[in-house]
Each structure stands twice: as structure tokens, then as C-alpha cells.
Design a protein around this motif. Structure first.
Motif, PDB file in Angstrom:
ATOM      1  N   SER A 127      14.754  -0.339   1.475  1.00  0.00           N
ATOM      2  CA  SER A 127      14.831   1.041   1.634  1.00  0.00           C
ATOM      3  C   SER A 127      13.682   1.926   1.902  1.00  0.00           C
ATOM      4  CB  SER A 127      15.563   1.631   0.363  1.00  0.00           C
ATOM      5  OG  SER A 127      16.963   0.877   0.017  1.00  0.00           O
ATOM      6  N   SER A 128      13.737   3.210   2.568  1.00  0.00           N
ATOM      7  CA  SER A 128      12.731   3.726   2.820  1.00  0.00           C
ATOM      8  C   SER A 128      12.497   4.637   1.761  1.00  0.00           C
ATOM      9  CB  SER A 128      12.656   4.411   4.126  1.00  0.00           C
ATOM     10  OG  SER A 128      12.545   3.552   5.104  1.00  0.00           O
ATOM     11  N   PRO A 129      11.126   5.280   1.385  1.00  0.00           N
ATOM     12  CA  PRO A 129      11.143   6.289   0.403  1.00  0.00           C
ATOM     13  C   PRO A 129      11.902   7.706   0.889  1.00  0.00           C
ATOM     14  CG  PRO A 129       9.041   5.870   1.479  1.00  0.00           C
ATOM     15  CD  PRO A 129       9.824   4.802   1.980  1.00  0.00           C
ATOM     16  N   ALA A 130      12.423   8.253  -0.069  1.00  0.00           N
ATOM     17  CA  ALA A 130      12.934   9.536   0.183  1.00  0.00           C
ATOM     18  C   ALA A 130      11.896  10.362   0.345  1.00  0.00           C
ATOM     19  CB  ALA A 130      14.040  10.058  -0.761  1.00  0.00           C
ATOM     20  N   PRO A 131      12.020  11.624   1.426  1.00  0.00           N
ATOM     21  CA  PRO A 131      10.913  12.477   1.352  1.00  0.00           C
ATOM     22  C   PRO A 131      10.712  13.362   0.060  1.00  0.00           C
ATOM     23  CG  PRO A 131      12.323  12.257   3.544  1.00  0.00           C
ATOM     24  CD  PRO A 131      12.987  11.670   2.214  1.00  0.00           C
ATOM     25  N   ARG A 154       2.995  13.036 -10.473  1.00  0.00           N
ATOM     26  CA  ARG A 154       4.348  12.823 -11.157  1.00  0.00           C
ATOM     27  C   ARG A 154       4.900  11.474 -11.021  1.00  0.00           C
ATOM     28  NH1 ARG A 154       5.217  17.602  -8.256  1.00  0.00           N
ATOM     29  NH2 ARG A 154       6.045  16.605  -6.789  1.00  0.00           N
ATOM     30  N   MET A 155       4.256  10.544  -9.989  1.00  0.00           N
ATOM     31  CA  MET A 155       4.447   9.175  -9.758  1.00  0.00           C
ATOM     32  C   MET A 155       5.581   9.073  -8.790  1.00  0.00           C
ATOM     33  SD  MET A 155       3.385   7.099 -13.535  1.00  0.00           S
ATOM     34  CE  MET A 155       3.209   5.613 -12.369  1.00  0.00           C
ATOM     35  N   ASP A 156       5.738  10.088  -8.020  1.00  0.00           N
ATOM     36  CA  ASP A 156       6.490  10.174  -6.701  1.00  0.00           C
ATOM     37  C   ASP A 156       6.168   9.255  -5.927  1.00  0.00           C
ATOM     38  OD1 ASP A 156       8.648  11.837  -7.879  1.00  0.00           O
ATOM     39  OD2 ASP A 156       7.482  13.657  -7.309  1.00  0.00           O
ATOM     40  N   LEU A 157       6.662   8.276  -5.109  1.00  0.00           N
ATOM     41  CA  LEU A 157       6.234   7.425  -4.043  1.00  0.00           C
ATOM     42  C   LEU A 157       6.555   8.331  -2.998  1.00  0.00           C
ATOM     43  CD1 LEU A 157       7.875   3.963  -5.263  1.00  0.00           C
ATOM     44  CD2 LEU A 157       5.390   4.524  -5.007  1.00  0.00           C
ATOM     45  N   ALA A 207       0.909  -1.206  -0.076  1.00  0.00           N
ATOM     46  CA  ALA A 207      -0.019  -0.028  -0.073  1.00  0.00           C
ATOM     47  C   ALA A 207       0.824   1.238  -0.014  1.00  0.00           C
ATOM     48  CB  ALA A 207      -0.909  -0.018   1.163  1.00  0.00           C
ATOM     49  N   PHE A 208       0.754   1.987  -0.921  1.00  0.00           N
ATOM     50  CA  PHE A 208       1.601   3.274  -0.775  1.00  0.00           C
ATOM     51  C   PHE A 208       0.612   4.613  -1.476  1.00  0.00           C
ATOM     52  CE2 PHE A 208       1.577   1.032  -4.918  1.00  0.00           C
ATOM     53  CZ  PHE A 208       1.592   2.161  -5.811  1.00  0.00           C
ATOM     54  N   VAL A 209       1.120   5.564  -1.377  1.00  0.00           N
ATOM     55  CA  VAL A 209       0.627   6.930  -1.694  1.00  0.00           C
ATOM     56  C   VAL A 209       1.674   7.553  -2.859  1.00  0.00           C
ATOM     57  CG1 VAL A 209      -0.064   9.480  -1.187  1.00  0.00           C
ATOM     58  CG2 VAL A 209      -0.797   7.478   0.317  1.00  0.00           C
ATOM     59  N   ASP A 251      13.328  -2.511  -5.746  1.00  0.00           N
ATOM     60  CA  ASP A 251      14.139  -1.952  -6.917  1.00  0.00           C
ATOM     61  C   ASP A 251      14.420  -0.523  -7.197  1.00  0.00           C
ATOM     62  OD1 ASP A 251      15.217  -4.542  -7.695  1.00  0.00           O
ATOM     63  OD2 ASP A 251      13.437  -4.979  -8.817  1.00  0.00           O
ATOM     64  N   VAL A 252      13.083  -0.015  -7.000  1.00  0.00           N
ATOM     65  CA  VAL A 252      12.838   1.341  -7.420  1.00  0.00           C
ATOM     66  C   VAL A 252      13.808   2.114  -6.229  1.00  0.00           C
ATOM     67  CG1 VAL A 252      11.336   3.468  -7.451  1.00  0.00           C
ATOM     68  CG2 VAL A 252      10.662   1.150  -8.238  1.00  0.00           C
ATOM     69  N   TYR A 253      13.712   1.922  -4.875  1.00  0.00           N
ATOM     70  CA  TYR A 253      14.036   2.536  -3.874  1.00  0.00           C
ATOM     71  C   TYR A 253      15.834   2.326  -3.792  1.00  0.00           C
ATOM     72  CZ  TYR A 253       9.759   3.293  -1.827  1.00  0.00           C
ATOM     73  OH  TYR A 253       8.376   3.691  -1.712  1.00  0.00           O
ATOM     74  N   ALA A 254      16.263   1.021  -4.634  1.00  0.00           N
ATOM     75  CA  ALA A 254      17.634   0.741  -4.292  1.00  0.00           C
ATOM     76  C   ALA A 254      18.544   1.651  -5.055  1.00  0.00           C
ATOM     77  CB  ALA A 254      17.835  -0.692  -4.832  1.00  0.00           C
ATOM     78  N   ASP A 255      18.049   2.010  -6.332  1.00  0.00           N
ATOM     79  CA  ASP A 255      18.906   3.179  -7.120  1.00  0.00           C
ATOM     80  C   ASP A 255      18.440   4.461  -6.827  1.00  0.00           C
ATOM     81  OD1 ASP A 255      20.065   4.630  -9.321  1.00  0.00           O
ATOM     82  OD2 ASP A 255      19.376   3.114 -10.783  1.00  0.00           O
ATOM     83  N   PRO A 256      19.557   5.335  -6.185  1.00  0.00           N
ATOM     84  CA  PRO A 256      19.162   6.749  -5.827  1.00  0.00           C
ATOM     85  C   PRO A 256      18.755   7.701  -7.011  1.00  0.00           C
ATOM     86  CG  PRO A 256      21.498   6.310  -5.578  1.00  0.00           C
ATOM     87  CD  PRO A 256      20.719   4.766  -5.869  1.00  0.00           C
TER      88      PRO A 256
END
Length: 294
Positions: free
Chosen positions: A287-291, A133-136, A127-129, A149-154
Motif C-alpha cells: 500500500s502507498s501512504p495516504a496523502p 505527529r509521526m504521519d508517514l 527511506a521515508f519522510v 502493517d501500518v498501511y494495511a489498516d486504514p
């Protein structure tokens, strides 16, 4: 921000997709344009060629709902395309100002604690918001594991569109990559009509257009869609193949944001896969989503 170019390209692209046969018109010899002529759209919409040409040049400011409906009917627009045309008209005359998502301050956006509690209460699926722009922006533990995979690559910056077109693992993660790419661009095109004044959005589109031929080609098609529910296939690096249903809910308390929940069919291999993913998430530290800004 002037949206006449967006209007012009959208109407031109829709006209090019309608064949005379589909519109119930004779084909005739020596047609020099794909789809319908402006004169044919004008006749189908019961307006002068000059007036329709003015609309197709991007001048939608002050156009009545009746005229917009006539154009939509003539161009055989679907529900998503009709909604997009209406938003373009609202943006053209400024009547979208109150409905437009609030521009949040440039500093880091954080979900309200109750929103994170809500996400964390969902334990059976990701579950996510996300924003347009499709930013998590916020996620539960299972979503962070799912999008590892999305969070692993900065370089992805927690952005699903950037991952889809620029991420080296995207074509493995999306077995139906072409479909995923089409959906991603259609969501962004819809956002372009809904929120045309977002500089970060335009920066993202510029980056993807410069770096990805696949994105640039799709962006030029001007396809839009309503993306609320359906099924998608994934291949997660840890648990393998997953076929998941998704539900996207617009958030009344946060205009412009969408809460999405993925679930698997009960007693299916994908449900077992989500259980394995939950076990992996509980013993690792995805990894956690970057603010981000909203």
C-alpha cells in the motif's frame, strides 16, 4: 495557545525525578514529596523560592536564557530536556513564531517531485519522510513494504503513533514494544514543545489518551528525547526478524519534517532480510501512504 499547563507539568515531573542524593543535598527526615522540594531547586538555581514557584506555575514568558540554564542545571536536564525547556519558553513569549513549522493548507500534502526522486534513489533500505505527529508523508518502495502493517489498516491513517498503540500487529512488529512505545511518546512530547499550536497534533494525543492506557501513562511522564540515530529490532510479517540502524535528518527545505533511512549491517542476516523484502516489494503492491497534511 497557552502552554502554561505544559510548562508546569514538565517542570514538576523533572523535579520529582531528582533525588536529594543526586542533587548533593541531605535527605532529611519526613520528606512528603518525591524528588526535590521547590525550595531546594530554587537554592540550586540561585533564585528565590517565589520566583521559581512562578516559573513552575508555567510563567516562562520573558525568562532569560541565563535563568533557563540555571533551572536546567538545578534539575539535571539532559540535552533533549534542555532543548524542550527552551522551546517551551520560546512558545510562551511568542519568539518561536518564525521557527515554527509553516501551517500547511488543509488539502492533501504531496512531496515535491525531487523529494520523491531522492527517496526512490535509496534502494538498499527503507527511506521515508514523517512529520512531528509521526504521519508517514512520503516513502520509497522498500519503506512501503517495510511498513506494510501500518498501511494495511486504514484506521492507522498512515500514522506510526496510532499504529504503535492501537494497531493489532504492533507488538509483533516491535519485539521491544515497551521501548518503541517510550520512544514514540517521547517524540510526540518533543513535538508538543516545538509546535504547540497544531490542532491535528492535539486531536491525535486526545485520541490516543482516550483509547490507550499505555499511551496515557507514558504521556503523563513528560519524557522527551533527541531521536537522530540508533538501532531497533523488528519482526516483519514476510521476512521475519530485522535489526536495523536508523538515521533521522531534519529537512531544511521543509521545516518540521524528518527524513529517516534504515540500513542493515553489511553481510548480516538483516541485510539479507532487506534483500528479501525488496524482492517481495518488487513482485507485490504494498500500500502507498495516504496523502496527508504536513
Amino acid at each position: 495557545m497557552d502552554n502554561r499547563e505544559e510548562v508546569r507539568e514538565f517542570l514538576t515531573s523533572r523535579r520529582a525525578k531528582i533525588t536529594p542524593e543526586r542533587a548533593g543535598l541531605p535527605t532529611g527526615p519526613r520528606r512528603r514529596v518525591p524528588g526535590l522540594r521547590r525550595s531546594e531547586v530554587a537554592a540550586l538555581a540561585d533564585m528565590s523560592v517565589e520566583y521559581y514557584a512562578k516559573l513552575e506555575r508555567g510563567n516562562l514568558a520573558g525568562v532569560s536564557p541565563t535563568v533557563l540554564e540555571a533551572v536546567a542545571r538545578a534539575l539535571r536536564l539532559d540535552d533533549a530536556e534542555r532543548a524542550h525547556l527552551l522551546r517551551l519558553a520560546q512558545a510562551a513569549d511568542g519568539s518561536d513564531a518564525l521557527a515554527r513549522p509553516r501551517r500547511r493548507p488543509a488539502q492533501q500534502w504531496k512531496p515535491h517531485p525531487s523529494l520523491q526522486w531522492t527517496l526512490d534513489a535509496v534502494t538498499e533500505g527503507p527511506a521515508f519522510v514523517r512529520n512531528g505527529r509521526m504521519d508517514l508523508l512520503a516513502a520509497n518502495r522498500l519503506a512501503r513494504a517495510f511498513y506494510s502493517d501500518v498501511y494495511a489498516d486504514p484506521h492507522n491513517q498512515g500514522n506510526l503513533a496510532r499504529f504503535t498503540f492501537l494497531g493489532p500487529d504492533a507488538r509483533r512488529f516491535y519485539p521491544d514494544w515497551d521501548q518503541a512505545a517510550d520512544i514514540t511518546v517521547a517524540i510526540l512530547r518533543t513535538e508538543a514543545g516545538r509546535n504547540p499550536h497544531d490542532k491535528e497534533f492535539h486531536d491525535l494525543v486526545g485520541e490516543l489518551s482516550t483509547r490507550s492506557d499505555a499511551f496515557r501513562t507514558r504521556w503523563g511522564a513528560h519524557d522527551v528525547r533527541l531521536h537522530g540515530t540508533g538501532f531497533k529490532r523488528y519482526h516483519h510479517a514476510v521476512v521475519g526478524e530485522l535489526t536495523l540502524a536508523y538515521q533521522g535528518l531534519e529537512m531544511a527545505a521543509e521545516p518540521g519534517l524528518t527524513l529517516t533511512v534504515y540500513t542493515a549491517e553489511p553481510a548480516s542476516p538483516s541485510e539479507e532480510g532487506l534483500r528479501l523484502l525488496a524482492s517481495w516489494a518488487a513482485t507485490s503492491r504494498p500500500s502507498s501512504p495516504a496523502p496527508r497534511t504536513g
